[in-house]
Enzyme design. Structure first.
Site, PDB file in Angstrom:
ATOM      1  N   LYS A  94      -7.364  14.073  27.949  1.00 20.88           N
ATOM      2  CA  LYS A  94      -8.849  14.206  28.024  1.00 20.88           C
ATOM      3  C   LYS A  94      -9.317  13.060  26.875  1.00 20.88           C
ATOM      4  CE  LYS A  94     -12.828  17.099  27.459  1.00 20.88           C
ATOM      5  NZ  LYS A  94     -13.354  18.490  27.430  1.00 20.88           N
ATOM      6  N   ARG A 116      -7.837  23.057  28.634  1.00 25.21           N
ATOM      7  CA  ARG A 116      -7.284  23.984  29.250  1.00 25.21           C
ATOM      8  C   ARG A 116      -7.507  24.696  30.495  1.00 25.21           C
ATOM      9  NH1 ARG A 116      -9.504  24.995  24.324  1.00 25.21           N
ATOM     10  NH2 ARG A 116     -11.089  26.171  24.231  1.00 25.21           N
ATOM     11  N   GLU A 142      -6.664  29.825  22.315  1.00 21.29           N
ATOM     12  CA  GLU A 142      -7.151  28.291  22.002  1.00 21.29           C
ATOM     13  C   GLU A 142      -8.702  28.899  22.260  1.00 21.29           C
ATOM     14  OE1 GLU A 142      -6.981  24.139  23.646  1.00 21.29           O
ATOM     15  OE2 GLU A 142      -5.647  24.050  21.626  1.00 21.29           O
ATOM     16  N   HIS A 200      16.237  43.021  27.875  1.00 17.79           N
ATOM     17  CA  HIS A 200      17.486  42.898  26.973  1.00 17.79           C
ATOM     18  C   HIS A 200      17.268  42.323  25.689  1.00 17.79           C
ATOM     19  CE1 HIS A 200      19.672  44.491  30.543  1.00 17.79           C
ATOM     20  NE2 HIS A 200      18.891  43.693  31.081  1.00 17.79           N
TER      21      HIS A 200
HETATM   22  O1  F6P Z   1      -5.298  19.920  19.873  1.00 20.72           O
HETATM   23  C1  F6P Z   1      -5.691  20.773  20.824  1.00 20.72           C
HETATM   24  C2  F6P Z   1      -5.947  20.078  22.224  1.00 20.72           C
HETATM   25  O2  F6P Z   1      -7.181  19.413  21.887  1.00 20.72           O
HETATM   26  C3  F6P Z   1      -6.289  21.130  23.418  1.00 20.72           C
HETATM   27  O3  F6P Z   1      -7.219  21.708  23.402  1.00 20.72           O
HETATM   28  C4  F6P Z   1      -5.847  20.344  24.541  1.00 20.72           C
HETATM   29  O4  F6P Z   1      -5.463  20.709  25.734  1.00 20.72           O
HETATM   30  C5  F6P Z   1      -4.604  19.150  23.787  1.00 20.72           C
HETATM   31  O5  F6P Z   1      -4.943  19.063  22.434  1.00 20.72           O
HETATM   32  C6  F6P Z   1      -4.598  17.880  24.422  1.00 20.72           C
HETATM   33  O6  F6P Z   1      -5.541  16.976  24.220  1.00 20.72           O
HETATM   34  P1  F6P Z   1      -5.899  15.759  25.244  1.00 20.72           P
HETATM   35  O7  F6P Z   1      -5.776  16.325  26.707  1.00 20.72           O
HETATM   36  O8  F6P Z   1      -7.150  15.147  24.667  1.00 20.72           O
HETATM   37  O9  F6P Z   1      -4.754  14.765  24.886  1.00 20.72           O
END
Ligand code: F6P
Length: 513
Positions: free
Chosen positions: A183, A243, A328, A359
């Protein structure tokens, strides 16, 4: 003057009522079930059986009052209208809009890229991403990928080179594409794995390694800076949380493996769950009721964990996926207005797959001193061609565990089974009255999985509204990232424990050199 001490958020009256109820007397789970049990809901091939949570009607009523007092429905509606519901980042949360039938305009570019990757040019896809940029795709591919006819997808998340090294085993660089999902496009793990992927492609004789790379991101300019060709960048909005991003182009690896029709069916299932969540009154609103139950156990009864067991190998990624989604999102101690919370928030989500877990960890669930709620998830129809006995045994075990947790085993029965030895019998007593819920799915298909995951999202967001936290930020992870960056640059931290650990690492590495 700015005060360093945040105000403490007071408990609403309904909260006090719940605390009174928690002091009992409460009916046992068996009594609750004998009295008619419930609630249970059936929804588009999913069956939610919550009776064995043992929550009596007065508690449900107080939870309903608390849901009203905390504005769960208003929060849901503001989210659905695209208003800012993530104040610390000044953002809306638009993941539901991605799967709404009138919100899928962005699918065109994704479909084109999926077609190219499925055209026969590639045998493998390496999916690079971590956290929300990996867990959803990993879950989908593991659950449904066997039915796909596209390239095999391998997910690489960890910065540990071992992860990449294993993932590319048996892949031919010339016939391997890379999907890099981030992201922010700042995540150290993912950027380093991209560098290693490019090096691996180049070492394998690929003349234009970037020509085999697709990026999915909300920060296209950073992907361009990193060298990704702009025609191979799929964007999603910053208002889609990592997420919660599976429904965007982050789901590309699943579309590559199983086709766009499967991805669309996934969205359809999620959209149907959203309709239910958005339009159903609290009494029959399954995610809201499940969230209320979560609040009862975690915040009122103070049960610190919530265990989830998927009785289906295809769902073995469900727990890791839920761990990020739930912990999170709601693992916070401060409200979205900065007030300190005087109650426990998200429980620890843990679990595994049945029957393996029986188990290994079920001893504690049946006889340990914790009484944390357990959730079973199972699929009525098997997905494999083996003898029906496998699935019969699997489901029998799943149903048996919930029954055993609730009923337990009394001393007289234990004594009879122990040859009359009271010391052994005492150890064979199972206290029972241990809460569990069961979610059954008729068959594992993209729409069913879409509905299940949208259910968990809606439940998580509803719980956040009841607890008073912002489910869409995650400031707690930043300090660790900053310290790791400093150490990664070769800087030393001044604390003696880190120094002792570094000293050992240096001595051990010097020996290897
Ligand atoms: O460190 C947490 C986080 O920001 C998560 O919320 C996110 O899913 C992950 O790291 C990966 O982030 P990105 O998609 O920006 O690489």
């Amino acid at each position: 003057m700015v005060s360093a001490e945040p105000l403490v958020r007071p408990k609403p009256p309904a909260w006090r009522r719940l605390e009174e109820l928690a002091h009992g007397p409460l009916p046992t789970i068996l009594a609750h079930v004998a009295g008619g049990g419930g609630p249970r809901f059936e929804l588009d091939g999913l069956f939610f059986e919550l009776s064995r949570l043992g929550i009596p009607e007065p508690v449900w009523q107080a939870l309903d009052e608390l849901a009203r007092a905390t504005g769960v429905a208003e929060f849901r509606d503001r989210m659905a209208r695209g208003e800012v519901v993530n104040p610390s980042e000044g953002r809306a949360a638009t993941h539901m809009a991605l799967r709404a039938p009138d919100g899928r305009a962005g699918l065109g570019p994704m479909a084109q890229v999926a077609d190219w990757l499925r055209s026969g040019r590639f045998d493998h896809v390496l999916h690079l991403g971590i956290g929300g940029s990996a867990l959803g795709p990993a879950l989908l591919i593991d659950a449904l990928g066997r039915d796909g006819d596209g390239p095999e997808v391998r997910v690489v998340a960890n910065v540990d080179g071992e992860a990449f090294h294993r993932a590319c085993h048996g892949c031919r660089p010339q016939r391997t594409a890379v999907i890099v999902v981030s992201k922010t496009f700042t995540t150290v793990e993912t950027r380093l794995n991209l560098r290693s992927a490019l090096a691996w492609l180049a070492a394998g004789g690929v003349e234009d390694p970037m020509g085999q790379v697709v990026a999915v991101t909300a920060a296209a300019e950073r992907a361009v800076e990193a060298g990704v060709q702009s025609l191979r960048i799929l964007e999603f909005a910053p208002s889609v949380g990592g997420r919660f991003s599976l429904w965007s182009a982050v789901g590309l690896p699943f579309a590559v493996r199983c086709g766009m029709a499967a991805f669309t069916a996934l969205l359809d299932g999620a959209a149907a769950m959203d309709r239910h969540f958005l339009t159903t009154p609290w009494q029959r609103n399954v995610p809201m009721r499940a969230a209320a139950a979560d609040l009862w156990f975690a915040a009122i009864l103070g049960r610190p964990t919530r265990a989830v067991f998927a009785y289906d190998e295809r769902l073995r990624w469900l727990v890791p996926y839920l761990q990020q989604l739930e912990m999170e999102s709601n693992g916070k101690g401060v409200a979205s207005d900065g007030a300190r919370l005087a109650w426990p928030t998200a429980p620890v989500t843990w679990g595994g797959t049945g029957t393996d877990a029986q188990h290994a960890v079920f001893q504690l669930l049946h006889q340990g001193t914790h009484q944390d709620p357990v959730e079973f998830v199972a699929v009525a129809q098997p997905g494999h061609p083996l003898a029906p006995e496998h699935h019969r045994q699997l489901l029998a075990n799943c149903l048996a565990q919930g029954a055993a947790l609730a009923a337990g085993r009394g001393f007289a029965e234990a004594l009879a089974a122990s040859g009359g030895d009271p010391a052994v019998a005492a150890q064979r007593v199972l206290p029972g009255n241990r809460p569990s819920a069961t979610i059954l799915i008729d068959r594992l298909a993209p729409d069913r999985l879409g509905a299940l995951l949208a259910f968990y999202e809606a439940r998580t967001v509803s719980l956040a509204a009841m607890l008073g936290v912002n489910p869409f930020d995650q400031w707690g992870v930043e300090l660790g990232k900053e310290l790791a960056a400093a150490l990664g640059r070769g800087e030393d931290l001044t604390d003696p424990v880190t120094q002792a650990l570094q000293d050992f690492i240096r001595r051990a590495q010097a020996k290897a050199a």
